[in-house]
Design a protein around this motif. Structure first.
Motif, PDB file in Angstrom:
ATOM      1  N   LYS A 120       0.692   5.676   0.325  1.00 57.50           N
ATOM      2  CA  LYS A 120      -0.102   6.846   0.665  1.00 57.50           C
ATOM      3  C   LYS A 120       0.685   8.111   0.341  1.00 57.50           C
ATOM      4  N   GLY A 142      -2.412  11.794   2.500  1.00 56.11           N
ATOM      5  CA  GLY A 142      -3.117  10.607   2.975  1.00 56.11           C
ATOM      6  C   GLY A 142      -3.957   9.888   1.952  1.00 56.11           C
ATOM      7  N   PRO A 146      -4.816   7.069  -0.435  1.00 51.42           N
ATOM      8  CA  PRO A 146      -4.269   5.710  -0.572  1.00 51.42           C
ATOM      9  C   PRO A 146      -4.132   5.302  -2.037  1.00 51.42           C
ATOM     10  N   GLU A 177       0.846  -1.195   0.000  1.00 51.40           N
ATOM     11  CA  GLU A 177       0.000   0.000   0.000  1.00 51.40           C
ATOM     12  C   GLU A 177       0.880   1.242   0.000  1.00 51.40           C
TER      13      GLU A 177
END
Length: 552
Positions: free
Chosen positions: A481, A485, A487, A479
């Protein structure tokens, strides 16, 4: 009578209790009202055009001892903070009224929600109400103003400011080195009296030194040994240079014998009286130097005059040099001058080489060998790393990132199969084939009711790498970011990549980032050589600056 007094006392007691309860209630209410902060917000307008500003104000009423922290940074996203003004403070009795104003804007049209903002008072968070801000495009009258196609990209010449600084620095260093070499090697320095005397011919130098001896204070100070030592050294040096006899290393008898042999051979035309006088003066000098004899002052002065006459007679008795001898002397002087010139050139070159080696050694010690080597050789990715970076937005929905160069728009055509799921595609790219370094950014808007999946986009990218000749592709996923913030999906790994103009494969790395939702998708792709540390620094810096829009 007693009953009425009792009833009066009971009534008075109940009244006092009632007043106490009311007073206590009012006191607690006032204390509670005093402790609770008041927060209110206002906005000057809820409708702006693209690029105009909204003034959002927040007012906080607190006690004078309370600590208040207002929002900072880009907390108003999707609106952008243009400026946060200074806090305006007003005292209102025992309380403070704080007012903070923010200037907000947006460069895309649409309806935007100004999110609730957190205001911290004594460590406790209080949130403001959200607002809807409408951003409208600037109307264009197409009837009065003609529409034109988008102009093509223009090639912008690189700034030559850094190049001129480097050239000026090199010229300044060369000027300093040249000045040092000229001052210490090639400059004709003023000669001292001793150097001027040494450059005179032997005959003139001997007469000048005898004159200086006459004006000395040796005889006044009874320093006869120094006086006769200089007197004999002057005449012996003259005979050695002009008559070519080894006079300095010979004793008195040996020197007189050599002069007599030259006289008998006809090479030196001196009479016997002059030789005899010269022999007597040399013996007197030996007695003064070795036997501590002390002749009269008048005798010493007469000996100096006699030596001066001997030098003059000897010079006149020497035969005139032949033309061959003069040529040999001229050639000797020329060869001597050339030798001195070569010596100066060698010293100058050695000094320049020494300074360059010293500077290179200092730079290598401070910056490291690889850094210095890559700077001299002009390593491509090192130049990119240390150039002036630019921050730009690419495509729609926009992808914002900071790069060492501006990415170029790519002219892509959608296939029939792609048109079924994609309605619009914008792509931008920069590539340096010789170093395997590339940056690509693309935005895709999908057809309604057609879902755009990240897995499909990543699989398509990997297939493109394989079609280009990349082998042994290793894939990892995690993941990712952005700083705000948002994603996304990060796929990275390594492989053997083809190089332009070469059949061999080189070790390289890649990173693919995917963002977006069902209706749109954004992608950033990066490739670079595995051992290229400068490219790795560039990639790390780019990844820290990526920002994407979360709404169309």
């Amino acid at each position: 009578m007693n009953d009425s007094k009792s009833r009066y006392k009971n009534s008075l007691s109940r009244t006092r209790c009632l007043f106490s309860v009311v007073f206590l209630f009012l006191t607690l209410t006032a204390i509670r009202a005093q402790q609770k902060p008041k927060i209110s917000t206002t906005v000057d307008t809820t409708f702006i055009k693209i690029g105009e500003q909204v003034l959002w104000k927040v007012q906080v009423e607190v006690d004078s001892t309370d600590q208040v922290i207002f929002p900072e940074g880009q907390t108003f996203s999707p609106l952008e903070t243009v400026e946060a003004f200074e806090t305006d403070t007003t005292r209102k009795k025992s309380r403070l009224q704080l007012q903070k104003t923010y200037a907000l804007t947006q460069f895309d049209s649409g309806m935007y929600k100004l999110p609730p903002q957190r205001i911290e008072i004594n460590g406790q968070g209080y949130f403001t109400d959200s607002l809807q801000i409408a951003v409208a495009t600037v109307p264009v009258d197409t009837l009065k103003q003609k529409l034109y196609d988008i102009k093509p990209l223009m090639e912008v010449k690189k700034s030559t400011g850094i190049l001129w600084k480097i050239i000026l620095g090199i010229l300044l260093a060369l000027a300093i080195i040249s000045g040092i070499l000229y001052w210490f090697l090639f400059r004709k320095k003023p000669l001292t009296e001793e150097e001027k005397t040494a450059l005179l011919p032997p005959y003139d130098r001997a007469l000048l030194e005898l004159k200086q001896l006459e004006n000395s204070r040796y005889l006044i100070q009874d320093e006869y040994k120094q006086y006769y030592s200089e007197l004999t050294d002057i005449v012996r040096s003259y005979l050695e240079e002009d008559v070519h006899v080894s006079a300095l290393e010979s004793t008195t008898d040996e020197l007189i014998e050599k002069l007599e042999l030259l006289k008998d051979a006809g090479e030196l035309k001196l009479d016997d009286h002059t030789l005899s006088q010269f022999k007597n003066i040399l013996k007197t000098a030996d007695l003064v130097k070795f036997a501590k004899s002390k002749p009269l002052t008048s005798v010493a002065e007469q000996d100096r005059k006699a030596i001066e006459e001997i030098v003059i007679k000897t010079h006149e008795a020497l035969p005139e040099p032949t033309e061959e001898e003069l040529m040999e002397q001229a050639e000797f002087q020329e060869a001597l001058a050339q030798k001195q010139q070569r010596r100066k050139i060698i010293i100058a070159c050695a000094s320049v080489v020494g300074l360059l080696l010293l500077g290179g050694a200092a730079a290598t010690w401070y910056y490291g060998f690889s850094n210095v080597k890559d700077t001299i050789s002009g390593h491509p990715t090192r130049k990119l790393l240390h150039t002036e970076w630019v921050t730009s937005s690419y495509g729609y929905p926009p992808i914002t990132l900071e790069t060492p160069v501006v990415l170029r728009r790519q002219q892509l055509t959608l296939s029939t199969e792609e048109k079924e799921t994609v309605s619009e595609l914008t792509a931008f790219r920069y590539e340096h084939p010789e170093t395997l370094f590339s940056i690509a950014a693309s935005s895709v808007i999908g057809v309604k009711e057609k879902e755009l999946k990240h897995d499909a986009a990543i699989e398509k990218y990997l297939k493109e790498l394989e079609s280009q000749g990349t082998k042994n592709i290793i894939t990892k996923q995690e993941e990712f970011k952005t700083l705000s913030g948002v994603p996304g999906v990060k796929v990275y790994g390594s492989g053997k990549f083809p190089m332009k103009g070469s059949e061999e494969l080189v070790a390289g790395k890649y990173v693919v980032l995917c963002f977006g939702g069902a209706a749109f998708q954004q992608q950033v792709a990066l490739t670079w050589r595995k051992e290229d540390s400068y490219a790795q620094e560039i990639i790390d810096r780019i990844l820290k600056t990526i920002e994407v829009k979360t709404e169309i």
